[in-house]
Every structure is written in structure tokens, then in C-alpha cells.
Design a protein around this motif. Structure first.
Motif, mmCIF file in Angstrom:
data_model
loop_
_atom_site.group_PDB
_atom_site.id
_atom_site.type_symbol
_atom_site.label_atom_id
_atom_site.label_comp_id
_atom_site.label_asym_id
_atom_site.label_seq_id
_atom_site.Cartn_x
_atom_site.Cartn_y
_atom_site.Cartn_z
ATOM 1 N N UNK A 1 0.712 -0.915 -0.119
ATOM 2 C CA UNK A 1 0.359 -0.257 0.001
ATOM 3 C C UNK A 1 1.000 1.289 0.149
ATOM 4 N N UNK A 2 1.534 1.707 0.745
ATOM 5 C CA UNK A 2 2.999 2.362 0.660
ATOM 6 C C UNK A 2 3.663 2.455 -0.400
ATOM 7 N N UNK A 3 3.812 1.627 -1.598
ATOM 8 C CA UNK A 3 4.572 1.839 -2.907
ATOM 9 C C UNK A 3 3.277 2.466 -3.548
ATOM 10 N N UNK A 4 2.464 1.750 -3.306
ATOM 11 C CA UNK A 4 1.284 2.227 -3.986
ATOM 12 C C UNK A 4 0.814 3.295 -4.427
ATOM 13 N N UNK A 5 0.961 4.312 -3.137
ATOM 14 C CA UNK A 5 1.073 6.022 -2.573
ATOM 15 C C UNK A 5 2.014 6.705 -2.783
ATOM 16 N N UNK A 6 3.008 6.070 -3.156
ATOM 17 C CA UNK A 6 4.315 6.231 -2.803
ATOM 18 C C UNK A 6 5.312 7.287 -2.088
ATOM 19 N N UNK A 7 4.628 6.672 -0.756
ATOM 20 C CA UNK A 7 5.383 7.232 0.242
ATOM 21 C C UNK A 7 6.360 6.225 0.858
ATOM 22 N N UNK A 8 7.730 6.866 1.366
ATOM 23 C CA UNK A 8 9.025 5.888 1.855
ATOM 24 C C UNK A 8 8.399 5.209 2.658
ATOM 25 N N UNK A 9 9.365 3.962 3.273
ATOM 26 C CA UNK A 9 8.862 3.288 3.708
ATOM 27 C C UNK A 9 10.409 3.093 5.360
ATOM 28 N N UNK A 10 10.787 3.246 6.449
ATOM 29 C CA UNK A 10 11.881 2.857 7.116
ATOM 30 C C UNK A 10 10.843 1.548 8.025
ATOM 31 N N UNK A 11 12.203 0.779 8.548
ATOM 32 C CA UNK A 11 12.234 -0.375 9.364
ATOM 33 C C UNK A 11 13.541 0.736 10.852
ATOM 34 N N UNK A 12 12.322 0.879 12.110
ATOM 35 C CA UNK A 12 12.795 1.139 12.761
ATOM 36 C C UNK A 12 13.799 0.252 13.746
ATOM 37 N N UNK A 13 14.697 -0.197 14.614
ATOM 38 C CA UNK A 13 14.812 -1.811 14.943
ATOM 39 C C UNK A 13 15.319 -0.251 16.206
ATOM 40 N N UNK A 14 16.771 -1.355 17.256
ATOM 41 C CA UNK A 14 16.608 -0.567 18.712
ATOM 42 C C UNK A 14 16.991 0.958 18.601
ATOM 43 N N UNK A 15 17.557 1.708 17.487
ATOM 44 C CA UNK A 15 17.007 3.031 17.262
ATOM 45 C C UNK A 15 18.040 3.456 17.867
ATOM 46 N N UNK A 16 18.979 2.323 18.070
ATOM 47 C CA UNK A 16 20.864 2.924 18.356
ATOM 48 C C UNK A 16 21.531 3.826 17.631
ATOM 49 N N UNK A 17 21.361 3.854 16.276
ATOM 50 C CA UNK A 17 21.741 4.338 15.345
ATOM 51 C C UNK A 17 21.132 5.468 13.984
ATOM 52 N N UNK A 18 20.462 5.754 14.882
ATOM 53 C CA UNK A 18 19.262 7.073 13.668
ATOM 54 C C UNK A 18 19.413 7.984 14.732
ATOM 55 N N UNK A 19 19.275 9.048 13.071
ATOM 56 C CA UNK A 19 19.032 10.154 14.161
ATOM 57 C C UNK A 19 17.930 10.946 13.157
ATOM 58 N N UNK A 20 16.390 10.280 13.336
ATOM 59 C CA UNK A 20 15.324 11.550 13.388
ATOM 60 C C UNK A 20 14.893 13.064 13.199
ATOM 61 N N UNK B 1 30.400 -8.953 19.769
ATOM 62 C CA UNK B 1 29.023 -8.326 19.579
ATOM 63 C C UNK B 1 27.733 -7.724 20.819
ATOM 64 N N UNK B 2 28.569 -8.825 21.800
ATOM 65 C CA UNK B 2 27.296 -8.626 22.940
ATOM 66 C C UNK B 2 27.628 -7.258 23.371
ATOM 67 N N UNK B 3 28.376 -6.035 23.133
ATOM 68 C CA UNK B 3 27.896 -4.884 23.915
ATOM 69 C C UNK B 3 27.840 -4.076 22.892
ATOM 70 N N UNK B 4 26.821 -4.947 21.271
ATOM 71 C CA UNK B 4 26.577 -4.088 21.006
ATOM 72 C C UNK B 4 24.565 -3.393 20.444
ATOM 73 N N UNK B 5 24.544 -3.050 21.221
ATOM 74 C CA UNK B 5 23.051 -2.410 21.157
ATOM 75 C C UNK B 5 22.766 -2.777 19.421
ATOM 76 N N UNK B 6 21.172 -2.669 19.517
ATOM 77 C CA UNK B 6 20.081 -2.641 18.661
ATOM 78 C C UNK B 6 19.641 -4.353 18.145
ATOM 79 N N UNK B 7 19.683 -4.306 17.574
ATOM 80 C CA UNK B 7 18.343 -5.722 16.866
ATOM 81 C C UNK B 7 19.529 -6.317 15.736
ATOM 82 N N UNK B 8 18.846 -7.123 15.575
ATOM 83 C CA UNK B 8 19.390 -8.723 14.319
ATOM 84 C C UNK B 8 19.375 -7.205 12.738
#
Ligand SMILES: Cc1cc2nc3c(=O)[nH]c(=O)nc-3n(C[C@H](O)[C@H](O)[C@H](O)COP(=O)(O)OP(=O)(O)OC[C@H]3O[C@@H](n4cnc5c(N)ncnc54)[C@H](O)[C@@H]3O)c2cc1C
Length: 308
Positions: free
Chosen positions: A60-79, A135-142
Motif C-alpha cells: 500500500x505504501x508503495x502504491x501511494x509513493x510513501x517512503x518506508x523505513x524500519x526502526x530497529x533498536x534505534x541506536x544508530x538513527x538520527x530522526x 558483538x555482545x555489547x553492540x546495542x540494537x536488533x539483528x
């Protein structure tokens, strides 16, 4: 066929996804989903219950031309302070977070993209499967770790990845392996879809020895990170054969500040933010550090944190 029009998100919370029977929120604050805790809202936000729901949303997002993003643990994103003008999904449902070891002897382990990386590392170590403990101390998701090829002293996740399952913009799912996968320095070629999970190949080892190694690694890595706050982010990639932290310190950037964002006094490759800081403060600080490092040392630092 004409595309359905996209209504502005507002308090009525009508969204162009309503007829799909999937709960999609409008105007979800993204700061609460990130470590830094800054930035604006997602126009649309959803935590789909399974792959089928995710595929319908993405189509649906593609049909509408809306960009899609995944947020994982949010440890490497600047919104950005203005937020994100499309659909943000979070793969938090159990179906996206499974970790499976079918045959320990083969060294194979599978993980969903929504699983926490530390859960994958711990499950592998407990089963006596070696290769991820660094990698035990790296925050976030797979998922976040795969997309950015997370690593620490001793190896990157990409070294162990054999296959990655990816959903594309039309909702179709494919498995990529071999030459279709590329991992580099805090980089992968997985930035063109939604990563659903992966298969890794590890070495069979004694679980007790492995546990001790992981514990040591945890202590060493945590000592290199700011403690006592989650309002931090790692700023720059290490240039080849050098440490971004020592370069930043050498260029005299320790303690540098813009508004509520400042360079950590001890761990100079981290930004810390105070209550009331904005995403623009962080962005301006990143540029200030880059410029000073370039001018004083002639080194071009590449940002680690991803600006949406
Ligand atoms: C204290 C601290 C220590 C850190 N130490 C390290 C370290 O030692 N080594 C290291 O490599 N990094 C480190 N980082 C950076 C960060 O933890 C890693 O980059 C981590 O892998 C990001 O995972 P995440 O789930 O939080 O991703 P997010 O921040 O949520 O997302 C990062 C990017 O990946 C995309 N993404 C996430 N999931 C998916 C998915 N399923 N499909 C498609 N795209 C997706 C997002 O859209 C975004 O663009 C550190 C960060 C902090 C704050």
C-alpha cells in the motif's frame, strides 16, 4: 488505475491503511524509539503482527509513493526534528524475533530481524556456537546489525552471515546468499528492502569457555562506552587502521557542544544529549566535529549514525 490520495495525518487518525484491518498510527513520536530521544514524529507507524500484514502495508505504501523505513533498536538513527514523512515499521512481534538452532553440529543458527542482537549472541554462546560473542555489547536488533554490518574488535556480523531474507517494495520476499550479499566497513548492500532475518554459520565450541570469553568481551567493550545514560550515539566510523575516537580527541573536539548536544568528555566518538536537545543540535555538532578534524588533521570522517 489511480492511486488513492494520502490524507494528512491528524487527530482523527484516519490513515490510508485503515481498510487493511491493520492498526496503523498517525503522528507517532519517534524520539521514544531511539536512543538519542530526539527528532519528530512518523507520519504513519505500525508494528505489524506478521509477514503477511507487513507485505500488505508495504504494498500500500508503495502504491501511494510513501517512503518506508524500519526502526530497529534505534541506536544508530538520527530522526530529523520535522519527523519522517512516510511509514515507519517496527518488527517487534514474536514472529519477527525468533532465534532457532535446529542442528547445533552444523553451526547453523537463524534469527529474525526484530530479535535483539544481544539475545542472538547469548543464545549462540549458550548453545556452544562461537563467532558472534565479540558483538555482545553492540546495542540494537539483528536487522540493524545486518544493514550496518555491526562489528567490534574481532569481527563483524557479516563474516558469519550465509543468507538474508529480504522483503521488497512490492511485498515479495526473497532469500539472498553468496555473491548477492556484500558487507564492508559498517556497511552492507541490504539498504534496498526490509530485512526479515538471516542464517549464520558459527563454530562449535565448549559453551563454558565461550561464556567466559563473552563475559570478558562484555567488560572490555562496555568500558569503551559511556555509562549511565541511553541518550548517546556513536558518531563516526573508524577510518581504516585508525580509531575515530583518538582522531576526534587529537583534533581537540572533546566536550564540544551545540545546544543540548555535546561530545562525550571521555569517549570522544559519542554524542550525548540533554533534555530539550534537538535533532538539529546533533546534526550541527556532527558537522562541526567533521570540519575541525578536517581542518586540523586533514582527515575526512564518515558518519556512523544514519540521518533519516
Ligand atoms: C552505546 C553504543 C555503542 C555502540 N557500539 C557499536 C559497536 O561496537 N559496533 C557497531 O557496529 N555499532 C555500534 N553502535 C551503533 C549501533 O548500535 C549499531 O549500528 C546497531 O547495529 C544498530 O542497530 P539498531 O537495531 O539499533 O538499528 P537502528 O538504529 O534502529 O537502525 C539503523 C538503520 O538500519 C535500518 N534498519 C534497521 N532494521 C532494519 C531492517 N530490519 N530492515 C531494513 N533496515 C533496517 C534503519 O532503517 C536505519 O536506517 C553503538 C551504538 C551505541 C549507542
Amino acid at each position: 488505475m489511480t492511486s488513492p490520495s494520502v490524507p494528512a495525518a491528524g487527530p482523527a487518525t484516519a490513515t490510508p491503511f485503515d481498510d487493511l484491518g491493520i492498526a496503523v498510527g498517525a503522528g507517532e513520536p519517534l524520539a521514544v524509539h531511539t536512543w538519542l530521544g530526539v527528532g519528530g514524529a512518523a507520519r504513519y507507524f505500525c508494528e505489524p503482527v506478521d509477514r503477511e500484514a507487513l507485505a500488505r502495508l508495504v504494498r500500500r505504501a508503495t502504491e501511494l509513493g510513501l517512503p518506508v523505513r524500519v526502526i530497529g533498536g534505534g541506536s544508530n538513527v538520527l530522526v530529523p526534528d520535522a519527523g519522517f514523512p512516510g511509514l515507519v515499521v517496527r518488527l517487534s512481534a514474536p514472529g519477527f524475533c525468533a532465534i532457532t538452532i535446529d542442528d547445533r553440529g552444523s553451526g547453523r543458527i537463524e534469527a529474525g530481524a526484530g530479535a535483539k542482537l544481544v539475545h542472538l549472541v547469548t543464545a549462540a554462546v549458550q548453545a556452544g556456537l562461537a563467532g558472534l560473542e565479540t558483538l555482545v555489547a553492540v546495542p540494537g536488533t539483528v536487522g540493524g546489525a545486518l544493514v550496518g554490518n555491526a562489528g567490534a574488535r574481532g569481527g563483524d556480523i557479516g563474516d558469519r552471515v550465509r543468507a538474508v531474507t529480504v522483503m521488497q517494495a512490492d511485498g515479495s520476499v526473497e532469500e539472498r546468499e553468496g555473491a548477492r550479499l556484500a558487507f564492508g566497513s559498517r556497511w552492507s548492500n541490504l539498504d534496498d528492502g526490509i530485512v526479515l532475518g538471516c542464517r549464520l554459520e558459527l563454530d562449535v565450541e565448549d559453551p563454558d569457555q565461550l561464556t567466559k570469553r563473552m563475559q570478558k568481551q562484555w567488560i572490555v567493550e562496555r568500558a569503551g562506552q559511556p555509562s549511565g545514560t541511553r541518550s548517546v550515539a556513536l558518531l563516526f566510523k573508524d577510518p581504516l587502521g585508525a580509531s575515530a575516537e583518538s582522531i576526534i580527541a587529537q583534533a581537540g573536539c572533546r566536550g564540544m557542544r551545540v545546544g543540548g548536544a555535546s561530545i562525550h568528555g571521555t569517549h570522544a566518538n559519542y554524542v550525548t544529549v540533554q533534555a530539550g536537545a534537538s535533532s538539529d543540535d546533533v546534526r550541527a555538532l556532527v558537522e562541526m566535529v567533521r570540519t575541525q578534524v578536517r581542518q586540523r588533521l586533514g582527515v575526512e570522517l564518515a558518519p556512523q549514525i544514519e540521518s533519516w
